[in-house]
Design a protein around this motif. Sequence first.
Motif, PDB file in Angstrom:
ATOM      1  N   GLU A 273      -3.485 -16.042  18.795  1.00 18.60           N
ATOM      2  CA  GLU A 273      -4.301 -15.278  17.846  1.00 18.60           C
ATOM      3  C   GLU A 273      -3.346 -14.439  17.009  1.00 18.60           C
ATOM      4  O   GLU A 273      -2.831 -13.423  17.462  1.00 18.60           O
ATOM      5  CB  GLU A 273      -5.319 -14.399  18.573  1.00 18.60           C
ATOM      6  CG  GLU A 273      -6.256 -13.690  17.622  1.00 18.60           C
ATOM      7  CD  GLU A 273      -7.306 -12.846  18.323  1.00 18.60           C
ATOM      8  OE1 GLU A 273      -8.276 -12.482  17.665  1.00 18.60           O
ATOM      9  OE2 GLU A 273      -7.139 -12.540  19.522  1.00 18.60           O
ATOM     10  N   LYS A 274      -3.084 -14.885  15.773  1.00 16.52           N
ATOM     11  CA  LYS A 274      -2.126 -14.215  14.890  1.00 16.52           C
ATOM     12  C   LYS A 274      -2.679 -12.912  14.329  1.00 16.52           C
ATOM     13  O   LYS A 274      -1.942 -11.974  14.090  1.00 16.52           O
ATOM     14  CB  LYS A 274      -1.732 -15.128  13.735  1.00 16.52           C
ATOM     15  CG  LYS A 274      -0.913 -16.316  14.150  1.00 16.52           C
ATOM     16  CD  LYS A 274       0.466 -15.855  14.498  1.00 16.52           C
ATOM     17  CE  LYS A 274       1.434 -17.011  14.476  1.00 16.52           C
ATOM     18  NZ  LYS A 274       2.787 -16.573  14.769  1.00 16.52           N
TER      19      LYS A 274
ATOM     20  N   ARG B 148      -4.338 -20.001  15.903  1.00 14.28           N
ATOM     21  CA  ARG B 148      -3.520 -21.127  15.462  1.00 14.28           C
ATOM     22  C   ARG B 148      -3.005 -21.897  16.668  1.00 14.28           C
ATOM     23  O   ARG B 148      -2.670 -21.324  17.693  1.00 14.28           O
ATOM     24  CB  ARG B 148      -2.358 -20.649  14.606  1.00 14.28           C
ATOM     25  CG  ARG B 148      -2.850 -19.985  13.330  1.00 14.28           C
ATOM     26  CD  ARG B 148      -1.752 -19.845  12.310  1.00 14.28           C
ATOM     27  NE  ARG B 148      -2.288 -19.288  11.081  1.00 14.28           N
ATOM     28  CZ  ARG B 148      -2.713 -20.004  10.053  1.00 14.28           C
ATOM     29  NH1 ARG B 148      -2.652 -21.310  10.098  1.00 14.28           N
ATOM     30  NH2 ARG B 148      -3.171 -19.422   8.974  1.00 14.28           N
TER      31      ARG B 148
ATOM     32  N   THR C 140      -3.256 -12.293  23.508  1.00 15.22           N
ATOM     33  CA  THR C 140      -3.440 -13.060  22.267  1.00 15.22           C
ATOM     34  C   THR C 140      -2.831 -14.457  22.319  1.00 15.22           C
ATOM     35  O   THR C 140      -2.613 -15.075  21.278  1.00 15.22           O
ATOM     36  CB  THR C 140      -2.841 -12.295  21.075  1.00 15.22           C
ATOM     37  OG1 THR C 140      -1.442 -12.087  21.313  1.00 15.22           O
ATOM     38  CG2 THR C 140      -3.537 -10.971  20.846  1.00 15.22           C
TER      39      THR C 140
END
Length: 79
Positions: free
Chosen positions: A28-29, A35, A11
Amino acid sequence: MDITVKPVSATAWSLVDLLGRDVGIVVEKAPQEFRIKPGARVADNMKSMKLGPYATLDEALSAIETFTRSTCRLVAVGE
């Protein structure tokens, strides 16, 4: 400035310029929530840039390319 994008986990992707300097990271939160976290060296230059959320990694990288007038090159693990 060309930026090399390398996965560092499932991620997260590191952003490094051709001289090996840290440009930042894309994280990738959550699903479809990418973000951009600028590195310290470029944080002032990128403070007016939208840092997210973006629905895909490609959208985040496209935003970086547009804002910095550069090219992001995604490389596979081991390159």
